[in-house]
Design an enzyme around this catalytic site. Structure first.
Site, PDB file in Angstrom:
ATOM      1  N   HIS A   1      -6.203   9.742  -0.485  1.00 33.68           N
ATOM      2  CA  HIS A   1      -6.912   9.761   0.799  1.00 33.68           C
ATOM      3  C   HIS A   1      -6.121  10.407   1.935  1.00 33.68           C
ATOM      4  O   HIS A   1      -6.630  10.459   3.064  1.00 33.68           O
ATOM      5  CB  HIS A   1      -7.361   8.352   1.184  1.00 33.68           C
ATOM      6  CG  HIS A   1      -6.253   7.348   1.269  1.00 33.68           C
ATOM      7  ND1 HIS A   1      -5.895   6.555   0.208  1.00 33.68           N
ATOM      8  CD2 HIS A   1      -5.431   7.001   2.278  1.00 33.68           C
ATOM      9  CE1 HIS A   1      -4.906   5.760   0.555  1.00 33.68           C
ATOM     10  NE2 HIS A   1      -4.602   6.011   1.821  1.00 33.68           N
TER      11      HIS A   1
ATOM     12  N   ASP B   1      -7.604   1.596   2.496  1.00 32.85           N
ATOM     13  CA  ASP B   1      -7.200   2.545   3.543  1.00 32.85           C
ATOM     14  C   ASP B   1      -8.133   3.723   3.764  1.00 32.85           C
ATOM     15  O   ASP B   1      -8.116   4.310   4.831  1.00 32.85           O
ATOM     16  CB  ASP B   1      -5.781   3.062   3.243  1.00 32.85           C
ATOM     17  CG  ASP B   1      -5.122   3.706   4.450  1.00 32.85           C
ATOM     18  OD1 ASP B   1      -5.548   3.438   5.592  1.00 32.85           O
ATOM     19  OD2 ASP B   1      -4.165   4.482   4.271  1.00 32.85           O
TER      20      ASP B   1
ATOM     21  N   HIS C   1       0.863  -1.183   0.000  1.00 35.27           N
ATOM     22  CA  HIS C   1       0.000   0.000   0.000  1.00 35.27           C
ATOM     23  C   HIS C   1       0.894   1.226   0.000  1.00 35.27           C
ATOM     24  O   HIS C   1       1.571   1.514   0.980  1.00 35.27           O
ATOM     25  CB  HIS C   1      -0.917   0.009   1.219  1.00 35.27           C
ATOM     26  CG  HIS C   1      -1.723   1.275   1.332  1.00 35.27           C
ATOM     27  ND1 HIS C   1      -2.592   1.673   0.344  1.00 35.27           N
ATOM     28  CD2 HIS C   1      -1.768   2.242   2.285  1.00 35.27           C
ATOM     29  CE1 HIS C   1      -3.151   2.816   0.695  1.00 35.27           C
ATOM     30  NE2 HIS C   1      -2.658   3.186   1.856  1.00 35.27           N
TER      31      HIS C   1
END
Length: 1025
Positions: free
Chosen positions: A446, A196, A72
């Site tokens: 994000h 996430d 990620h």
């Protein structure tokens, strides 16, 4: 951000608390073309093309554990995008994406059974362009075999609370187009992957479905919701993303990952982890294989209890992992071999390398009936007193800059499409929309628009936007010169919100080019700072238009006002010149309370008007709206809709919540992510306001000063059906060691029964109920923060008869904490970190968002007709006209044989009010991307027909070009609609069938309520005439 957001602040695999000192661990990989085993692996006869057919074989009579190797990679968070990519400042966080991808490719080539998932195209595309052709060919083969799979495929993994749907579509389109151009259909992601983001919006699910995704997996889920879902076996279900689109158009199979996105405890084998590797040599004193296998088998069995099939998934990776991919893969190889060896002893567990798409494929083949979810996953809490609702407002200046940049990017895209190649190469240089498109895509990450990065990273996000504006300004200059037929000295005034524009403040004459990105004519009040003179304004035909020069009560700045009328998808050019011999009179001193003065000027004469206050009446009014203020407090006290004969007592004031630093109930503090007030009742910024009134023929304003750091202008223009509240907040004082979260609150007499309504990413509306969740019983631990929801564009309350709506100019957090009340958080400044990984408080400094100005538009309507007002006004605010100035000396002809024009429209006819031109952008040398959207929900317009289907004729719609061929695609333009298909799921509400695509007829393009249709149009641009 960090995957583990536990109250202790400990971070899982990707955390800063790694147990071992870092040493260089980049996997050594020979030059790829020389690998002796390469041809053998890549020529496996059973592997032909990517897709579900490349998925590994499973064992139907066993529990199949799908191991998903992944990383990620935040596109900015604790480090900037470039710092993450190149591996700079590893003392802040060890992360180097270029080395991760290098290492993963080498490890995949070492064993054909291995698989890996990658997500963020902002990083992958950069890495790709740095590779040799030989490496690129190898990667293409890995993708073709399904061993390197792309999930999601957007430029970033976007936030779902603070993002506008148009910007989400743009960033997904950018990433998916890169994959399509690079890998063809082999690279197309089948699965959306939001592991996430901090809560999940219904509109996001709808958009993913319309993009053609077969399923969606996410990581973060409210801790109470997760317990209920486990008990009810609803960790996987069908999410119905729209109340308007006919199922299954917006239906999306959605699964909650069992461990957020981390590996299971004790099974993290990255260089950033402290878990022991598998030691399978029985002679070693460190031998642990037997215990780890037993642990894994129990873990798999326990996890599978909460899912309905004989398949379960384990995410094997986390933040920026796999920089030494061989560490991970070597241990996973051992795990798979050792666990599967137990099948000879009666084990019913089969473990395999897999991917999100392959796991989804097995779920689909199970042919089960799935429950249906129709609401969203906001707000998100990861524990009692821990609601992630602060980021809905965090960094409001950056949130506004992002929204302004979306507006400017659409203008840039449209003019590039209308002017054709001349926009990219012209008299002003090389114009380019790509840098701003990429910067805007990065901002959807994000930890970007959400406001949850470190300060220096937020600064870098703003830098990227600013860098993207510059080539777009060149493009606009080229396009405007081409379309107007005149080359001018164009100027862009970036600081109009602070009344700064050097050209208008110094020039004796200048031109104002007003470009309208909407597909309908608009009238817009233009406000420009000017010198102390009287000005004459002429419209495109040369006729004098009414204008005022208003002296702002809070400063000595003069602003010129005039109303501009601008055609659909076009521009009008107004000329402004000083009237010789006339100067505006200075403003006399003002009393402390309730005195107003303005100067009305028109044509060649000046008329001063002193408006004396009345002790009983302080009102501003136009033909549609009246607003009355309390003469004693200066606060708004009443609003009238004169057209509909509605009157509503409404009091608006500013308050602040004292940010918690932790207490006996919880150590949780308010921070960039978390909103946690110290007490439920907010404190007044001030219970009264010093007021001054400005009234001219073109504007009426009440200037309210609440404190040294909070003020507001309540404004009405002629013809305006809403009340404009322009607020200014900051710098928020924290010298008392109290963090503050500032709100604007509206208190009315409406009986709202605990209900209020917010938008989902600027599109469909969701009902909210205080202290309630539609699908599970809420144990409310934070009565304020636990009732906050993201407000991307609007919030409203209604008693069924009357509706009060507030439109925002950026994403904010909002709620209704008591009946008849509605509040929006406008700014926050905090002294403590909230222990979610950022490691610094939300304490912005000078020039980084300390001082914020914004607008709330307030509409009072009958409930049955309110949607018409807020839908059309929200569209106007999102895509406001773009102002470009030019000196008044006169330009030079673009072509000698072509006469300049002062007005232009890119449309031969306006679009109906329920149709929004969502996208008009260049796609190729002779191709455009076109999106048309029905912007009303089903049944929303209860009086007129704006919620009805609408049919358009595109054949001769545009004036600047002719459409020679039209192809319809899915929403992200990476699949032809006629050939696109999705996996079919059976919801417990009954079977649904995908409609067969009908023959595309450009003369009859029908839009159903809330439908977006996307086209690739081959075009021929019109010659100058």
């Amino acid at each position: 951000m960090g995957a583990d957001a536990r109250p202790s602040g400990e971070r899982a695999a990707g955390g800063r608390g790694a147990a071992r000192p870092w040493t260089s661990s980049r996997a050594r990989c020979p030059a790829l073309p020389l690998l002796p085993f390469l041809v053998v692996f890549l020529a496996a006869p059973s592997v032909r093309a990517a897709g579900y057919e490349t998925c590994p074989t499973v064992k139907p009579n066993m529990l199949n554990v799908h191991l998903v190797a992944h990383t990620h990679d935040d596109v900015g968070w604790l480090k900037t995008v470039d710092q993450y990519f190149y591996g700079i400042h590893n003392n802040v966080q060890h992360a180097g994406v270029q080395y991760i991808l290098d290492s993963v490719i080498c490890s995949l080539l070492a064993d054909p059974a291995r698989r890996f998932v990658y997500v963020e195209m902002a990083f992958f595309s950069r890495w790709w362009h740095q590779q040799t052709k030989a490496t690129q060919d190898v990667v293409r083969d890995l993708v073709r075999q399904g061993r390197l799979e792309f999930a999601n495929g957007g430029w970033v993994m976007n936030d779902e609370a603070s993002t506008h749907y148009g910007a989400i579509i743009d960033q997904m389109t950018l990433g998916l187009r890169f994959l399509e151009d690079t890998f063809g259909n082999d690279g197309r992601p089948r699965v959306a992957w939001h592991i996430d983001p901090f809560g999940h919006s219904r509109e996001q699910a709808s958009l993913f479905a319309q993009m053609g995704f077969d399923g969606f997996f996410f990581g973060r889920l409210d801790y109470q919701d997760k317990l209920v879902r486990k008990a009810k076996l609803e960790m996987e279900q069908v999410w119905r993303g729209s109340a308007s689109l006919k199922p299954p158009a917006a239906d999306l199979f959605t699964g909650v990952l069992p461990n957020m996105y981390n590996p299971p405890d004790n099974l993290c084998w990255d260089v950033l982890c402290a878990d022991k590797p598998i030691v399978d040599d029985r002679r070693s004193p460190e031998y642990n294989a037997e215990n780890l296998v037993a642990y894994f088998l129990k873990l798999a069995k326990d996890q599978s209890q909460f899912y309905r099939t004989n398949h379960t998934v384990m995410t094997m990776g986390s933040d920026f992992q796999y920089e030494n991919a061989d560490m991970w893969f070597k241990n996973l190889d051992k795990l798979i071999q050792l666990v599967n060896a137990q099948q000879a002893n009666g084990s019913r567990v089969n473990v395999l390398y897999s991917t999100p798409a392959c796991y989804l494929w097995e779920l689909n083949k199970a042919k089960l009936t799935w429950s249906v979810k129709q609401d969203d996953f906001f707000p998100y809490a990861d524990g009692p007193h821990m609601f992630w609702t602060g980021y809905f407002t965090s960094r409001p200046a950056l949130k506004r800059y992002e929204r302004l940049s979306y507006n400017f990017l659409q203008v840039c895209n449209q003019l590039e499409a209308l002017a054709g190649p001349a926009a990219n190469r012209g008299p002003y240089g090389a114009g380019d929309s790509a840098p701003l498109n990429e910067a805007m895509a990065v901002l959807q990450h994000h930890d970007a628009v959400s406001g949850t990065s470190k300060q220096h990273v937020a600064d870098d996000y703003a830098r990227q936007l600013a860098a993207g504006w510059t080539p777009c300004e060149v493009l606009l200059s080229n396009a405007l010169a081409r379309l107007s037929g005149s080359k001018e000295m164009f100027t862009f005034c970036h600081n109009l919100n602070t009344s700064l524009c050097p050209l208008s403040q110094t020039a004796k004459s200048f031109q104002v080019i007003v470009y309208n990105p909407l597909a309908r004519k608009v009238n817009r009040m233009v406000r420009l700072p000017v010198s102390k003179h009287v000005f004459l304004v002429k419209d495109p035909s040369g006729a004098v238009v009414p204008s005022d020069v208003v002296t702002m009560p809070s400063s000595n700045v003069q602003e010129l006002l005039f109303s501009a009328s601008v055609p659909a998808l076009g521009f009008s050019i107004y000329s402004v010149s000083q009237v010789p011999g006339w100067r505006s009179r200075p403003r006399p001193p003002e009393s402390r309370f309730q005195k107003s003065l303005s100067w009305i000027k028109s044509s060649f004469h000046v008329r001063s008007l002193l408006v004396k206050p009345s002790s009983h009446d302080l009102t501003i009014q136009n033909e549609y709206i009246s607003a009355r203020f309390d003469p004693d407090t200066g606060l708004l006290m009443e609003m009238k809709n004169l057209e509909q004969d509605l009157l509503l007592p409404v009091r608006q004031a500013f308050y602040w919540y004292n940010a918690s630093t932790g207490n006996q109930l919880s150590s949780q503090a308010s921070g960039a992510y978390i909103f946690r007030p110290n007490q439920q009742k907010p404190l007044f910024v001030s219970q009264w306001a010093q007021t001054r009134v400005v009234k001219t023929a073109l504007v009426q304003e009440v200037h309210q000063n609440f404190s040294a750091w909070c003020s507001q202008v309540v404004r009405l223009y002629p013809g305006q059906r809403h009340l404009e509240l322009e607020w200014t907040v900051g710098p928020i004082p924290v010298g008392d060691n109290w963090g503050k979260e500032v709100i604007s609150r509206f208190d009315t007499s409406l009986e709202t029964k605990g209900l209020f309504f917010t938008d989902s990413n600027g599109r469909e509306i969701l009902e909210r109920r205080r202290d309630y969740r539609p699908t599970w019983q809420l144990n409310q631990t934070e009565p304020v923060a636990g009732n906050y929801y993201p407000v991307n564009s609007r919030i409203y309350i209604t008693d069924g008869n009357m509706q009060l709506t507030v439109l925002t100019d950026r994403s904010q957090g909002g709620s209704s904490l008591s009946d008849g009340s509605m509040e929006l958080m406008v700014h926050r400044r905090l002294l403590r970190d909230d222990n979610r990984g950022v490691g610094e408080p939300l304490l912005e400094s000078e020039n980084t968002g300390l001082w914020v100005r914004g607008r709330h538009l307030v509409l009072l309507d009958k409930a049955r007709t309110a949607a018409v007002g807020h839908r059309l006004q929200a569209e106007k605010e999102l895509l406001a006209p773009q102002l470009v100035l030019a000196s008044g000396g006169g330009g030079t002809p673009y072509h000698l044989a072509v006469s300049p024009r002062k007005q232009f429209s890119g449309l031969r006819r306006e679009l109906p009010p329920n149709v929004h031109l969502l996208t008009l952008a260049r796609w190729g040398p002779e191709m455009l991307l076109l999106r048309l959207e029905h912007q009303f929900a089903l049944g929303e317009d209860m009086v007129g027909n704006l919620s009805s289907p609408v049919t358009l004729d595109l054949r001769d719609l545009f004036s600047a070009f002719t459409i020679t061929d039209l192809k319809e695609t899915t929403l992200a333009a990476n699949q032809l609609r006629a050939k696109a298909s999705r996996l079919q799921w059976t919801p417990n509400t009954g079977p649904t069938l995908e409609p067969s695509p009908s023959r595309l007829d450009p003369a009859g393009i029908t839009l159903q309520p809330m439908e977006i249709r996307t086209f690739l149009a081959s075009v021929r641009w019109e010659e100058e005439s």
